[in-house]
Design a protein around this motif. Structure first.
Motif, short mmCIF file in Angstrom:
data_model
loop_
_atom_site.label_atom_id
_atom_site.label_comp_id
_atom_site.label_asym_id
_atom_site.label_seq_id
_atom_site.Cartn_x
_atom_site.Cartn_y
_atom_site.Cartn_z
N GLU A 58 0.84 -1.20 0.00
CA GLU A 58 0.00 0.00 0.00
C GLU A 58 0.87 1.25 0.00
O GLU A 58 1.82 1.35 0.78
CB GLU A 58 -0.93 0.02 1.22
CG GLU A 58 -1.79 1.29 1.25
CD GLU A 58 -2.87 1.29 2.32
OE1 GLU A 58 -2.96 0.33 3.12
OE2 GLU A 58 -3.64 2.28 2.35
N ASN A 117 -4.71 4.67 -2.21
CA ASN A 117 -5.94 5.20 -1.62
C ASN A 117 -6.55 6.26 -2.52
O ASN A 117 -5.86 7.15 -3.01
CB ASN A 117 -5.63 5.83 -0.26
CG ASN A 117 -5.23 4.79 0.76
OD1 ASN A 117 -6.05 4.06 1.27
ND2 ASN A 117 -3.92 4.72 1.03
N GLU A 149 -8.00 1.71 -3.56
CA GLU A 149 -8.74 1.50 -2.31
C GLU A 149 -9.79 2.59 -2.14
O GLU A 149 -9.47 3.77 -2.16
CB GLU A 149 -7.78 1.54 -1.10
CG GLU A 149 -6.71 0.46 -1.16
CD GLU A 149 -5.97 0.28 0.17
OE1 GLU A 149 -6.36 0.91 1.18
OE2 GLU A 149 -5.00 -0.49 0.18
N ASP A 179 -11.71 -0.32 1.55
CA ASP A 179 -10.82 -0.02 2.68
C ASP A 179 -11.62 0.08 3.97
O ASP A 179 -12.80 0.42 3.94
CB ASP A 179 -10.14 1.34 2.39
CG ASP A 179 -8.86 1.54 3.17
OD1 ASP A 179 -8.47 0.63 3.95
OD2 ASP A 179 -8.26 2.61 3.01
N LYS A 200 -10.57 -5.01 2.70
CA LYS A 200 -9.55 -4.77 3.72
C LYS A 200 -10.28 -4.50 5.02
O LYS A 200 -10.93 -3.47 5.19
CB LYS A 200 -8.68 -3.57 3.31
CG LYS A 200 -7.90 -3.83 2.04
CD LYS A 200 -6.88 -2.75 1.80
CE LYS A 200 -5.71 -2.87 2.77
NZ LYS A 200 -4.74 -1.77 2.56
CA CA Z 1 -5.95 2.30 2.81
#
Ligand code: CA
Ligand code: C2E
Ligand code: CA
Length: 275
Positions: A58, A117, A149, A179, A200
């Motif tokens: 990430e 993200n 995400e 996320d 996640k």
């Molecule tokens: Ca994240």
């Protein structure tokens, strides 16, 4: 506090004014910071609980501020979202992540994907698909090595536009992860309707994994079976101890992310671990 009288209120207002001014100054400094190259990405591994390989990493943005030192995203992402500066900042993050990830290789198997993200403002922009498309073309990064995400709340506005955008991104072959899963709305219909590939699960469930059969373990176990029934992989966030990692593996969780597997670090640090 009332007995402090007028002076007390004046003091309070002055503090709030200062805070607001500091926030505005920080926000106003984002474009210059981008121009001067003050932002950089740390990466944190998403590690297979089955064989310990690094499946993905990430990208987490940091700001090397000339006066304030290294700033964590929590101190400027919210601001950038409010002011709309998240759009140029987010574009920089996407481009930098793709540019760095294209050179990654693994000793065995697939090189890891890079997980970026996405802010709701970015997802709302009609040109996001075009942007991702040309980034992939220019860097040569295969689409399945990019994951985006998004959060549950981003899908809950009921708007059609983000859903269309996500479908188009998925059609490119890009992975889509939800996320902080489990912390937002409990409406699961979007899992059926959206081209999601990974959940996640938020670290707060992992934190409760002390005793077997604890409530959090039962919640996690049912999230894992829900995800697998829908052909999604599950990554648990915030894994800090070997005990948590073992429980997660026993439950059937696919991957873990957290200090137990590695803290966020610059790309070369992560790459050294891949070899
Ligand atoms: Ca994240
Ligand atoms: P997130 O997406 O949930 O990212 C995970 C956060 O948990 C990271 O914080 C990471 O450093 C931290 N973390 C990782 N392992 C552990 C652990 O074992 N225990 C604990 N307690 N924490 C752990 P970080 O880097 O400060 O990022 C905070 C948030 O800022 C991220 O939360 C994400 O929502 C946002 N963010 C970061 N980079 C970007 C970006 O490029 N764009 C956007 N829109 N948001 C970003
Ligand atoms: Ca998260």
């Amino acid at each position: 506090a009332k007995s402090a009288g007028g002076a007390g209120w004046a003091l309070y207002d002055a503090e709030r004014d200062n805070r607001e001014q500091a926030r505005q100054a920080l926000s106003a400094a984002i474009p210059g910071g981008l121009e001067r190259g003050e932002f950089y990405l740390d990466y944190q591994p998403l590690t297979s609980l089955q064989d310990g390989s690094v499946l993905g990493v990430e990208a987490l943005v940091r700001w090397q501020h000339p006066q304030l030192g290294v700033l964590r995203p929590d101190s400027f992402i919210g601001l950038a979202e409010e002011t709309g500066l998240i759009v140029p900042l987010g574009s920089w993050v996407l481009a930098e992540a793709c540019r760095e990830a294209v050179g990654w290789s693994a000793a065995t198997g697939e090189p890891p994907y890079v997980s970026v993200n996405l802010a709701v403002r970015q997802l709302r922009r009609p040109d996001l698909v075009q942007e991702v498309c040309s980034l992939l073309r220019h860097t040569g990064l295969p689409p399945n090595r990019l994951q985006l995400e998004i959060t549950e709340s981003m899908m809950m506005s009921g708007a059609e536009e983000p859903v269309r955008t996500l479908r188009a991104l998925a059609d490119l072959g890009v992975r889509i992860a939800i996320d902080d899963f489990g912390t937002g709305y409990s409406n699961l219909a979007y899992l059926r309707d959206l081209p999601v590939t990974e959940l996640k699960v938020a670290g707060e469930f992992v934190r409760g994994l002390r005793a077997p059969e604890a409530a959090d373990e039962r919640i996690l176990a049912s999230l894992v079976s829900l995800a697998h029934a829908l052909d999604l992989t599950v990554t648990a966030e915030g894994v800090e101890t070997v005990g948590q990692a073992e429980r997660l593996r026993a439950i059937g969780c696919d991957a873990g992310q957290g200090w137990h597997f590695g803290r966020p670090a610059p790309a070369d640090h992560i790459l050294a671990r891949l070899r």
